[in-house]
Design a protein around this motif. Sequence first.
Motif, PDB file in Angstrom:
ATOM      1  N   GLY A 267     -18.494 -16.719  15.242  1.00  0.00           N
ATOM      2  CA  GLY A 267     -19.503 -15.905  15.940  1.00  0.00           C
ATOM      3  C   GLY A 267     -18.858 -15.032  17.021  1.00  0.00           C
ATOM      4  O   GLY A 267     -19.247 -13.874  17.202  1.00  0.00           O
ATOM      5  N   MET A 268     -17.862 -15.579  17.721  1.00  0.00           N
ATOM      6  CA  MET A 268     -17.195 -14.778  18.768  1.00  0.00           C
ATOM      7  C   MET A 268     -16.439 -13.615  18.158  1.00  0.00           C
ATOM      8  O   MET A 268     -16.419 -12.512  18.710  1.00  0.00           O
ATOM      9  CB  MET A 268     -16.231 -15.661  19.576  1.00  0.00           C
ATOM     10  CG  MET A 268     -16.944 -16.612  20.521  1.00  0.00           C
ATOM     11  SD  MET A 268     -15.837 -17.334  21.746  1.00  0.00           S
ATOM     12  CE  MET A 268     -14.751 -18.304  20.718  1.00  0.00           C
ATOM     13  N   CYS A 269     -15.810 -13.870  16.999  1.00  0.00           N
ATOM     14  CA  CYS A 269     -15.075 -12.784  16.333  1.00  0.00           C
ATOM     15  C   CYS A 269     -16.072 -11.686  15.932  1.00  0.00           C
ATOM     16  O   CYS A 269     -15.838 -10.500  16.165  1.00  0.00           O
ATOM     17  CB  CYS A 269     -14.321 -13.347  15.126  1.00  0.00           C
ATOM     18  SG  CYS A 269     -13.201 -12.160  14.425  1.00  0.00           S
ATOM     19  N   ALA A 270     -17.214 -12.111  15.357  1.00  0.00           N
ATOM     20  CA  ALA A 270     -18.227 -11.141  14.916  1.00  0.00           C
ATOM     21  C   ALA A 270     -18.814 -10.380  16.114  1.00  0.00           C
ATOM     22  O   ALA A 270     -19.004  -9.155  16.065  1.00  0.00           O
ATOM     23  CB  ALA A 270     -19.331 -11.864  14.154  1.00  0.00           C
ATOM     24  N   GLU A 271     -19.083 -11.089  17.198  1.00  0.00           N
ATOM     25  CA  GLU A 271     -19.714 -10.424  18.352  1.00  0.00           C
ATOM     26  C   GLU A 271     -18.697  -9.586  19.143  1.00  0.00           C
ATOM     27  O   GLU A 271     -19.062  -8.586  19.771  1.00  0.00           O
ATOM     28  CB  GLU A 271     -20.436 -11.465  19.218  1.00  0.00           C
ATOM     29  CG  GLU A 271     -21.672 -11.997  18.466  1.00  0.00           C
ATOM     30  CD  GLU A 271     -22.411 -13.136  19.149  1.00  0.00           C
ATOM     31  OE1 GLU A 271     -22.302 -13.291  20.375  1.00  0.00           O
ATOM     32  OE2 GLU A 271     -23.114 -13.892  18.434  1.00  0.00           O
TER      33      GLU A 271
END
Length: 362
Positions: A267-271
């Motif tokens: 999720g951090m990579c995507a955000e």
Amino acid sequence: MSDCLNIPCSYSKIEIGSLMESSLINFIDTHYKESRIIIIVDENTHDFCLEQLINVSSQFEAAEIILLPPGEENKVLEVCFQVWEAFSEYNFSRKDLVINLGGGVVTDMGGFIASLFKRGIDFIHIPTSLLGMVDASIGGKTGIDLGSYKNQLGTFIHPKAIYIDPSFLETLPAKEVIYGYAEMLKHALIRDVKHWEEIKFIKNDVDLTTPEILIKSIQIKASIIEEDPQEGGLRKILNFGHTIGHGIEGFFLQSTSLAHGHCVALGMCAEAFLSKEKGLLSQSEYMDIENCIRRSFHFISLDATEIEGIIELIQQDKKNSANAINCSLLQGIGNCIYDQKISNQEIGNALFHLNLLASSIN
Ligand SMILES: NC(=O)c1ccc[n+]([C@@H]2O[C@H](COP(=O)([O-])OP(=O)(O)OC[C@H]3O[C@@H](n4cnc5c(N)ncnc54)[C@H](O)[C@@H]3O)[C@@H](O)[C@H]2O)c1
């Protein structure tokens, strides 16, 4: 006097150091002398951690032990019902004390159970996983999942105290340490660029559990909670990585069940990708984050149907308002901004990007 380090926090006592040297017994004797003690564990913390707690004082030998099945798939209402029934059979009262000894699942669910029984029994957290120590035990969010929706039922009630003894990590499997690393990276990314530089290259699970690194991460979380205990504003930055991360976790909850920390990393990579696409994060900062996450976490392939299902779940996220999807994004490393509106299309693009990474890396 305890030899442990106290982290300033007006909502809960937070102490870090050996449980044996801590103020735990003094705290119980001062506030809960007449109380019965209930210790909630899961099967693993029963086997690996309970003895260490009982060794601190013989008074724990008389405690009632409540054993939970381990894992996120058991963070559900059905298990809570069984525990509440047991509480009733044992005739626990509001004066009694619950001690939650375990990872984030035990502290989230044990806190939830205690906070509702007879309108609330006091509880203490003794986290035993890295993720529990740096994140889940701090901040007073309790909760359980409802179907595919993460933490859909919950309360905001702070534990009376949190005792963090890093020696519990000696039995934690290495992969679980890496899941805790995800939340430590989050703390650095949202608040402290210097800490990010200190931890971004750590690969070895043993190096992640040194007291200095743990303390820094705990201080970041505690300081944010101190400023905004009920998530009126600033606290939302702690949700960085969690809008898309919870969508992925919830989608796979009923099937392959991916670990929370793993989903937060994705999720951090995507955000971070979304932050870059919106011009908030530079390309080089984004690559720094992507490379760090790639070094420690496995990327998963997502087909079009799965991406659609994840977006549907994200639309139900607790952080949304008036049909808009609210997200916390990075405006540079170490600086996070909240209540950023993102569209389904943008989330889809970020998930397709994760999928691209999965096919190019794995
Ligand atoms: N309340 C919050 O603010 C907050 C914040 C972050 C995460 N969470 C929640 O935390 C949960 C994830 O926590 P987690 O990663 O600790 O998962 P977990 O509690 O499932 O623990 C991971 C595994 O490690 C085992 N374990 C724990 N301590 C051990 C030890 N010392 N030795 C051996 N085995 C041990 C557990 O039994 C489990 O199998 C999720 O449900 C997430 O939603 C809550």
